[in-house]
Design a protein around this motif. Structure first.
Motif, PDB file in Angstrom:
ATOM      1  N   LEU A  46       0.870  -1.175   0.000  1.00 22.14           N
ATOM      2  CA  LEU A  46       0.000   0.000   0.000  1.00 22.14           C
ATOM      3  C   LEU A  46       0.906   1.223   0.000  1.00 22.14           C
ATOM      4  O   LEU A  46       1.630   1.455   0.963  1.00 22.14           O
ATOM      5  CB  LEU A  46      -0.905   0.014   1.233  1.00 22.14           C
ATOM      6  CG  LEU A  46      -1.755  -1.231   1.474  1.00 22.14           C
ATOM      7  CD1 LEU A  46      -2.611  -1.043   2.732  1.00 22.14           C
ATOM      8  CD2 LEU A  46      -2.644  -1.535   0.273  1.00 22.14           C
ATOM      9  N   PRO A  47       0.907   2.012  -1.086  1.00 25.87           N
ATOM     10  CA  PRO A  47       1.900   3.076  -1.240  1.00 25.87           C
ATOM     11  C   PRO A  47       1.509   4.378  -0.540  1.00 25.87           C
ATOM     12  O   PRO A  47       0.402   4.530  -0.032  1.00 25.87           O
ATOM     13  CB  PRO A  47       1.941   3.265  -2.756  1.00 25.87           C
ATOM     14  CG  PRO A  47       0.527   2.996  -3.176  1.00 25.87           C
ATOM     15  CD  PRO A  47       0.057   1.883  -2.271  1.00 25.87           C
ATOM     16  N   GLY A  48       2.449   5.319  -0.600  1.00 19.47           N
ATOM     17  CA  GLY A  48       2.207   6.631  -0.019  1.00 19.47           C
ATOM     18  C   GLY A  48       1.377   7.522  -0.923  1.00 19.47           C
ATOM     19  O   GLY A  48       1.135   7.221  -2.090  1.00 19.47           O
ATOM     20  N   GLY A  49       0.954   8.637  -0.365  1.00 19.14           N
ATOM     21  CA  GLY A  49       0.147   9.600  -1.098  1.00 19.14           C
ATOM     22  C   GLY A  49      -0.932  10.191  -0.213  1.00 19.14           C
ATOM     23  O   GLY A  49      -0.771  10.300   1.008  1.00 19.14           O
ATOM     24  N   PHE A  50      -2.036  10.551  -0.832  1.00 20.93           N
ATOM     25  CA  PHE A  50      -3.141  11.185  -0.120  1.00 20.93           C
ATOM     26  C   PHE A  50      -4.449  10.524  -0.579  1.00 20.93           C
ATOM     27  O   PHE A  50      -5.260  11.126  -1.276  1.00 20.93           O
ATOM     28  CB  PHE A  50      -3.176  12.688  -0.396  1.00 20.93           C
ATOM     29  CG  PHE A  50      -1.880  13.381  -0.053  1.00 20.93           C
ATOM     30  CD1 PHE A  50      -1.653  13.866   1.218  1.00 20.93           C
ATOM     31  CD2 PHE A  50      -0.879  13.521  -1.014  1.00 20.93           C
ATOM     32  CE1 PHE A  50      -0.457  14.490   1.538  1.00 20.93           C
ATOM     33  CE2 PHE A  50       0.319  14.149  -0.705  1.00 20.93           C
ATOM     34  CZ  PHE A  50       0.529  14.633   0.570  1.00 20.93           C
ATOM     35  N   CYS A  85       3.886   5.086   4.554  1.00 22.29           N
ATOM     36  CA  CYS A  85       3.331   6.419   4.754  1.00 22.29           C
ATOM     37  C   CYS A  85       1.792   6.356   4.775  1.00 22.29           C
ATOM     38  O   CYS A  85       1.219   5.866   5.736  1.00 22.29           O
ATOM     39  CB  CYS A  85       3.871   7.371   3.685  1.00 22.29           C
ATOM     40  SG  CYS A  85       3.611   9.115   4.059  1.00 22.29           S
ATOM     41  N   ASN A  86       1.129   6.814   3.739  1.00 17.86           N
ATOM     42  CA  ASN A  86      -0.329   6.714   3.708  1.00 17.86           C
ATOM     43  C   ASN A  86      -0.792   5.269   3.817  1.00 17.86           C
ATOM     44  O   ASN A  86      -1.839   4.977   4.412  1.00 17.86           O
ATOM     45  CB  ASN A  86      -0.854   7.340   2.409  1.00 17.86           C
ATOM     46  CG  ASN A  86      -2.371   7.437   2.342  1.00 17.86           C
ATOM     47  OD1 ASN A  86      -2.976   7.121   1.324  1.00 17.86           O
ATOM     48  ND2 ASN A  86      -3.011   7.896   3.407  1.00 17.86           N
ATOM     49  N   GLY A  87       0.012   4.345   3.295  1.00 18.52           N
ATOM     50  CA  GLY A  87      -0.307   2.932   3.449  1.00 18.52           C
ATOM     51  C   GLY A  87      -0.284   2.491   4.900  1.00 18.52           C
ATOM     52  O   GLY A  87      -1.084   1.652   5.325  1.00 18.52           O
ATOM     53  N   PHE A  88       0.647   3.037   5.690  1.00 20.72           N
ATOM     54  CA  PHE A  88       0.701   2.780   7.125  1.00 20.72           C
ATOM     55  C   PHE A  88      -0.572   3.299   7.785  1.00 20.72           C
ATOM     56  O   PHE A  88      -1.191   2.624   8.614  1.00 20.72           O
ATOM     57  CB  PHE A  88       1.947   3.481   7.689  1.00 20.72           C
ATOM     58  CG  PHE A  88       2.284   3.176   9.127  1.00 20.72           C
ATOM     59  CD1 PHE A  88       1.558   2.281   9.900  1.00 20.72           C
ATOM     60  CD2 PHE A  88       3.377   3.807   9.727  1.00 20.72           C
ATOM     61  CE1 PHE A  88       1.903   2.018  11.227  1.00 20.72           C
ATOM     62  CE2 PHE A  88       3.730   3.552  11.041  1.00 20.72           C
ATOM     63  CZ  PHE A  88       2.978   2.667  11.794  1.00 20.72           C
ATOM     64  N   GLY A 142       2.993  14.965   6.519  1.00 19.08           N
ATOM     65  CA  GLY A 142       2.414  16.015   7.349  1.00 19.08           C
ATOM     66  C   GLY A 142       1.724  15.441   8.562  1.00 19.08           C
ATOM     67  O   GLY A 142       1.557  16.123   9.577  1.00 19.08           O
ATOM     68  N   GLU A 143       1.306  14.174   8.443  1.00 16.43           N
ATOM     69  CA  GLU A 143       0.616  13.495   9.541  1.00 16.43           C
ATOM     70  C   GLU A 143       1.288  12.140   9.767  1.00 16.43           C
ATOM     71  O   GLU A 143       0.711  11.098   9.493  1.00 16.43           O
ATOM     72  CB  GLU A 143      -0.869  13.362   9.211  1.00 16.43           C
ATOM     73  CG  GLU A 143      -1.565  14.710   9.287  1.00 16.43           C
ATOM     74  CD  GLU A 143      -2.841  14.786   8.475  1.00 16.43           C
ATOM     75  OE1 GLU A 143      -3.874  15.179   9.047  1.00 16.43           O
ATOM     76  OE2 GLU A 143      -2.807  14.476   7.276  1.00 16.43           O
ATOM     77  N   GLY A 144       2.525  12.219  10.269  1.00 23.28           N
ATOM     78  CA  GLY A 144       3.331  11.018  10.428  1.00 23.28           C
ATOM     79  C   GLY A 144       3.664  10.669  11.853  1.00 23.28           C
ATOM     80  O   GLY A 144       4.474   9.774  12.092  1.00 23.28           O
ATOM     81  N   LEU A 190       5.270   1.446   7.770  1.00 22.84           N
ATOM     82  CA  LEU A 190       6.482   2.260   7.858  1.00 22.84           C
ATOM     83  C   LEU A 190       6.163   3.659   7.365  1.00 22.84           C
ATOM     84  O   LEU A 190       5.669   3.825   6.244  1.00 22.84           O
ATOM     85  CB  LEU A 190       7.588   1.633   7.004  1.00 22.84           C
ATOM     86  CG  LEU A 190       8.964   2.279   7.083  1.00 22.84           C
ATOM     87  CD1 LEU A 190       9.626   1.977   8.433  1.00 22.84           C
ATOM     88  CD2 LEU A 190       9.855   1.787   5.941  1.00 22.84           C
ATOM     89  N   MET A 191       6.446   4.665   8.173  1.00 19.84           N
ATOM     90  CA  MET A 191       6.168   6.030   7.740  1.00 19.84           C
ATOM     91  C   MET A 191       7.168   6.537   6.703  1.00 19.84           C
ATOM     92  O   MET A 191       6.760   7.117   5.695  1.00 19.84           O
ATOM     93  CB  MET A 191       6.111   6.962   8.961  1.00 19.84           C
ATOM     94  CG  MET A 191       5.745   8.405   8.632  1.00 19.84           C
ATOM     95  SD  MET A 191       4.298   8.677   7.552  1.00 19.84           S
ATOM     96  CE  MET A 191       3.012   7.808   8.444  1.00 19.84           C
TER      97      MET A 191
END
Length: 220
Positions: A46-50, A85-88, A142-144, A190-191
């Motif tokens: 699950l990748p990062g992003g918004f 990141c967003n996946g976390f 920003g929200e980690g 993982l952030m």
């Protein structure tokens, strides 16, 4: 191995994640948030992003995407799942991992090359590292800030489920936690972003590659 990388509306790092998967010698399979099957993959990222614009809370809407029903079932069945990141955030919202990710304590978006210490190599995604190894990968959020109640934090520490810890604390995460796993070690959140540190040409080096080559040590 076939590694499925899920794209949600608002994902930013899905292409980078697929590239990292291929760079580690695996086959990258594109999965869409509306999919109702996992296309025979052996692991999921699950990748990062918004995702969904981070409306309500980061990951709160993505948790209800059709594909997540399949991801949750697969994770509970032992399939390796990595959320970056967003996946976390999505993994926490889906209750595959405890705790939550909230606004950075300095209230700003941060982007930097961040040092981490590997705390556990007993997971599907970190077995190519040494415990205590210091690595540098990219952190951008920003929200980690990872938070949980004291009982949960003590449990994560006692059971060896803290996967990585920040050197310093760039976002106010409790106990400087950068990543955690479930009890079985197949699900990791993982952030920071290892997919942006897989080669010397771009990024801070190759320290992130081990998260992807670790899958090669698994028998499927």
């Amino acid at each position: 191995m076939k590694v499925g990388v899920v794209t949600f509306p608002g994902s930013l790092d899905d292409a980078d994640a697929r590239r990292a998967v291929r760079h580690a010698g695996h086959e990258a399979v594109a999965l869409w948030h509306g999919d109702h099957d996992l296309k025979g993959v052996d692991a999921i990222l699950l990748p990062g992003g918004f995702s969904y614009g981070d409306y309500l809370r980061c990951g709160a809407i993505a948790r209800f995407a059709p594909v997540m029903t399949e991801v949750v079932d697969a994770a509970k069945g032992g399939m390796p799942v990595l959320g970056i990141c967003n996946g976390f955030q999505i993994l926490c919202e889906s209750h595959l991992l405890p705790g939550a990710l909230i606004r950075n304590d300095h209230r700003k978006f941060g982007c930097l090359d961040q040092k981490l210490v590997i705390e556990s190599n007993r997971t599907a995604w970190t077995n190519q590292y040494e415990v205590g190894q210091e690595i540098t990968i990219v952190l951008k959020n920003g929200e980690g800030s990872f938070v949980a109640d004291e009982m949960t934090l003590d449990m994560l520490e006692a059971e060896g489920q803290v996967v990585a810890r920040y050197v310093g604390n760039p976002n106010g995460s409790q106990r400087a936690i950068a990543g955690i796993s479930n009890a079985a070690g197949n699900v990791v959140g993982l952030m920071p972003h290892p997919e942006h540190a897989i080669e010397d040409l771009v990024g801070p080096g190759t320290d992130g590659l081990g998260f992807f080559t670790s899958l090669g040590a698994l028998t499927v």
